[in-house]
Design a protein around this motif. Structure first.
Motif: not given
Ligand code: S3P
Length: 176
Positions: A9-11, A13-15, A32-34, A55-58, A78-81, A116-118, A138-140
């Protein structure tokens, strides 16, 4: 060495963790995001605003295709990848997946900065907590696809990296 793919998830500390992990293992690092931001010359919040999430997901999928062909690389997603099963399949084909987790409290604190986190922005404190809880639920199952999990709550990035390396040693992925 297989790629080491950090999901979560976001936050969580993946990066920051990914950078230190790559340095410690002496391998390449890719976020990936960078990479998406560099390729499109645009920040991710701006991309969401101008072109929308689809578009971002593409773009994310295209970047996954590129980076998952690599070896010896720590990849921060990213948290949703990994919501997209094809992304998970591609990333797993050459890599071991490590999921970083954190308490809702820690996520709330770490993602507090607006703009930072849309996916979370535009919500006030109470709504934001609820949005985090709902998204986590939802993402569990997608985060559960990781090969191992490290809780980052109350840990420094260095402690998290040591935990990850310990888990990778047990699995024979790293020998250092
Ligand atoms: C997202 C997480 C973000 C970024 C985008 C969407 C998500 O990455 O990819 O804003 O859907 O969880 P971080 O997890 O690095 O914040």
């Amino acid at each position: 060495m297989k790629n080491i793919v950090l999901i979560g998830f976001m936050g969580t500390g993946k990066t920051s963790t990914g950078k230190i992990l790559a340095t410690k293992l002496g391998c390449a690092f890719m976020d990936l995001d960078q990479k998406i931001e560099a390729e499109h010359q645009m920040s991710i919040p701006e991309m969401f605003r101008q072109h929308g999430e689809n578009f971002f997901r593409q773009c994310e999928r295209q970047m996954v295709e590129k980076v998952s062909a690599r070896r010896n690389t720590v990849i921060s997603t990213g948290g949703g990848t990994v919501k997209d099963p094809e992304n998970t399949k591609l990333l797993k084909s050459q890599g071991i997946m490590v999921c970083l987790t954190a308490s809702v409290e820690a996520i709330l604190e770490r993602t507090g900065k607006r703009g930072k986190r849309p996916v979370l922005d535009g919500k006030d404190e109470g709504d934001r907590r609820k949005a985090i809880e709902d998204l986590l639920e939802e993402r569990r199952s997608v985060y559960a696809q990781a090969d191992c999990t490290v809780d980052t709550t109350d840990k420094s990035p260095l402690q998290v990296v040591d935990d990850i390396i310990r888990q990778l040693r047990v699995r024979g992925i790293v020998h250092a």
